[in-house]
Motif scaffolding. Structure first.
Motif, PDB file in Angstrom:
ATOM      1  N   ALA A 110     -10.476  10.329 -22.964  1.00  0.00           N
ATOM      2  CA  ALA A 110     -10.365  11.646 -23.051  1.00  0.00           C
ATOM      3  C   ALA A 110      -9.170  12.091 -21.771  1.00  0.00           C
ATOM      4  O   ALA A 110      -8.487  12.700 -21.955  1.00  0.00           O
ATOM      5  N   LEU A 111      -9.488  11.531 -20.683  1.00  0.00           N
ATOM      6  CA  LEU A 111      -8.639  11.568 -19.517  1.00  0.00           C
ATOM      7  C   LEU A 111      -7.253  11.256 -19.708  1.00  0.00           C
ATOM      8  O   LEU A 111      -6.265  11.789 -19.533  1.00  0.00           O
ATOM      9  N   GLU A 112      -7.035  10.053 -20.255  1.00  0.00           N
ATOM     10  CA  GLU A 112      -5.749   9.739 -20.741  1.00  0.00           C
ATOM     11  C   GLU A 112      -5.059  10.760 -21.814  1.00  0.00           C
ATOM     12  O   GLU A 112      -3.881  10.883 -21.525  1.00  0.00           O
ATOM     13  N   MET A 113      -5.813  10.974 -22.623  1.00  0.00           N
ATOM     14  CA  MET A 113      -5.117  12.145 -23.724  1.00  0.00           C
ATOM     15  C   MET A 113      -4.916  13.394 -22.853  1.00  0.00           C
ATOM     16  O   MET A 113      -3.664  14.056 -23.298  1.00  0.00           O
ATOM     17  N   ALA A 114      -5.680  13.832 -22.134  1.00  0.00           N
ATOM     18  CA  ALA A 114      -5.280  15.230 -21.281  1.00  0.00           C
ATOM     19  C   ALA A 114      -4.200  14.881 -20.681  1.00  0.00           C
ATOM     20  O   ALA A 114      -3.402  15.897 -20.215  1.00  0.00           O
ATOM     21  N   ASP A 115      -3.967  13.567 -20.041  1.00  0.00           N
ATOM     22  CA  ASP A 115      -2.933  13.322 -19.245  1.00  0.00           C
ATOM     23  C   ASP A 115      -1.726  13.353 -19.995  1.00  0.00           C
ATOM     24  O   ASP A 115      -0.443  13.932 -19.589  1.00  0.00           O
ATOM     25  N   LYS A 116      -1.693  12.901 -21.207  1.00  0.00           N
ATOM     26  CA  LYS A 116      -0.655  13.109 -22.115  1.00  0.00           C
ATOM     27  C   LYS A 116      -0.390  14.269 -22.479  1.00  0.00           C
ATOM     28  O   LYS A 116       1.025  14.789 -22.791  1.00  0.00           O
ATOM     29  N   ALA A 117      -1.248  15.111 -22.863  1.00  0.00           N
ATOM     30  CA  ALA A 117      -0.875  16.673 -23.171  1.00  0.00           C
ATOM     31  C   ALA A 117      -0.647  17.403 -21.802  1.00  0.00           C
ATOM     32  O   ALA A 117      -0.532  18.550 -22.170  1.00  0.00           O
ATOM     33  N   LYS A 118      -0.663  16.746 -20.885  1.00  0.00           N
ATOM     34  CA  LYS A 118      -0.290  17.599 -19.550  1.00  0.00           C
ATOM     35  C   LYS A 118      -1.283  18.934 -19.450  1.00  0.00           C
ATOM     36  O   LYS A 118      -0.963  19.911 -19.026  1.00  0.00           O
ATOM     37  N   ASN A 119      -2.714  18.559 -19.409  1.00  0.00           N
ATOM     38  CA  ASN A 119      -3.548  19.569 -19.655  1.00  0.00           C
ATOM     39  C   ASN A 119      -4.725  19.592 -18.293  1.00  0.00           C
ATOM     40  O   ASN A 119      -5.509  18.843 -18.284  1.00  0.00           O
ATOM     41  N   LYS A 120      -4.017  20.108 -17.279  1.00  0.00           N
ATOM     42  CA  LYS A 120      -4.953  20.083 -15.823  1.00  0.00           C
ATOM     43  C   LYS A 120      -6.071  20.575 -15.905  1.00  0.00           C
ATOM     44  O   LYS A 120      -7.253  20.133 -15.323  1.00  0.00           O
ATOM     45  N   LEU A 121      -6.397  21.613 -16.581  1.00  0.00           N
ATOM     46  CA  LEU A 121      -7.889  22.197 -16.870  1.00  0.00           C
ATOM     47  C   LEU A 121      -8.830  21.320 -17.490  1.00  0.00           C
ATOM     48  O   LEU A 121      -9.853  20.957 -16.955  1.00  0.00           O
ATOM     49  N   LEU A 122      -8.250  20.479 -18.545  1.00  0.00           N
ATOM     50  CA  LEU A 122      -9.195  19.807 -19.264  1.00  0.00           C
ATOM     51  C   LEU A 122      -9.390  18.191 -18.258  1.00  0.00           C
ATOM     52  O   LEU A 122     -10.529  18.014 -18.415  1.00  0.00           O
ATOM     53  N   LYS A 123      -8.359  18.051 -17.695  1.00  0.00           N
ATOM     54  CA  LYS A 123      -8.473  16.878 -16.560  1.00  0.00           C
ATOM     55  C   LYS A 123      -9.490  17.233 -15.788  1.00  0.00           C
ATOM     56  O   LYS A 123     -10.317  16.489 -15.304  1.00  0.00           O
ATOM     57  N   ALA A 124      -9.493  18.438 -15.222  1.00  0.00           N
ATOM     58  CA  ALA A 124     -10.574  18.815 -14.190  1.00  0.00           C
ATOM     59  C   ALA A 124     -11.924  18.709 -14.754  1.00  0.00           C
ATOM     60  O   ALA A 124     -12.860  18.284 -14.276  1.00  0.00           O
ATOM     61  N   LYS A 125     -12.034  19.190 -15.803  1.00  0.00           N
ATOM     62  CA  LYS A 125     -13.470  19.254 -16.673  1.00  0.00           C
ATOM     63  C   LYS A 125     -13.991  17.794 -16.991  1.00  0.00           C
ATOM     64  O   LYS A 125     -14.972  17.659 -16.906  1.00  0.00           O
ATOM     65  N   ILE A 126     -12.904  17.152 -17.446  1.00  0.00           N
ATOM     66  CA  ILE A 126     -13.290  15.531 -17.721  1.00  0.00           C
ATOM     67  C   ILE A 126     -13.902  14.835 -16.285  1.00  0.00           C
ATOM     68  O   ILE A 126     -14.770  14.312 -16.104  1.00  0.00           O
TER      69      ILE A 126
END
Length: 161
Positions: A110-126
């Protein structure tokens, strides 16, 4: 007085049955929306997400089944945000089922996909979820790193998460 009490109890039972019936109908409607391939993928994903949230702590195995459809759609549409979201939810569900190995894999994916999507909020949640998992495993240094990164990311986007 006794008659009033019986009437009152009857009304309470009726109201509780209506709310249970209503909730079951809502869930049935969500399942129908999710399974209908003629619906737009966004609708199917949202229905799936609501079902995952509904069952996450009551029946994580059922929630995982709903997550599988969400994941399938996300992969077929090549939507990194969706994929990150569902993998994060699967990580939480695996943690709930005490399957630490699968929980970690899902959360790192999930962290890898959130990084690809450049989604900092989701990275914070993960990262927050990873921190919780590490904390429960008594890996306090890893937990601290994840929590600190989660806070840093949330602060960068000025989120109250």
């Amino acid at each position: 007085m006794n008659r009033f009490k019986n009437s009152f109890l009857s009304i309470l039972v009726l109201i509780s049955q209506i709310s249970v019936f209503s909730k079951d109908r809502n869930i049935d409607s969500l399942i129908a929306l999710m399974n209908n391939k003629e619906n737009h993928d966004t609708i199917r994903v949202k229905a799936s997400e609501l079902l995952i949230n509904e069952y996450a702590y009551k029946d994580p195995v059922l929630a995982l089944k709903h997550a599988q459809l969400f994941e399938k759609i996300a992969r077929s549409e090549k939507r990194n945000n969706w994929l990150a979201e569902v993998l994060w939810k699967q990580g939480i569900l695996f943690r709930e089922l005490n399957d630490v190995k699968k929980a970690l894999k899902s959360l790192f994916d999930a962290l890898e996909m959130a990084d690809k999507a450049k989604n900092k909020l989701l990275k914070a949640k993960i990262n927050n979820s990873l921190g919780s998992l590490y904390y429960n495993l008594d890996k306090l240094e890893d937990a601290k790193k994840c929590f600190e990164l989660s806070m840093k990311l949330a602060m960068e986007i000025d989120d109250k998460y």
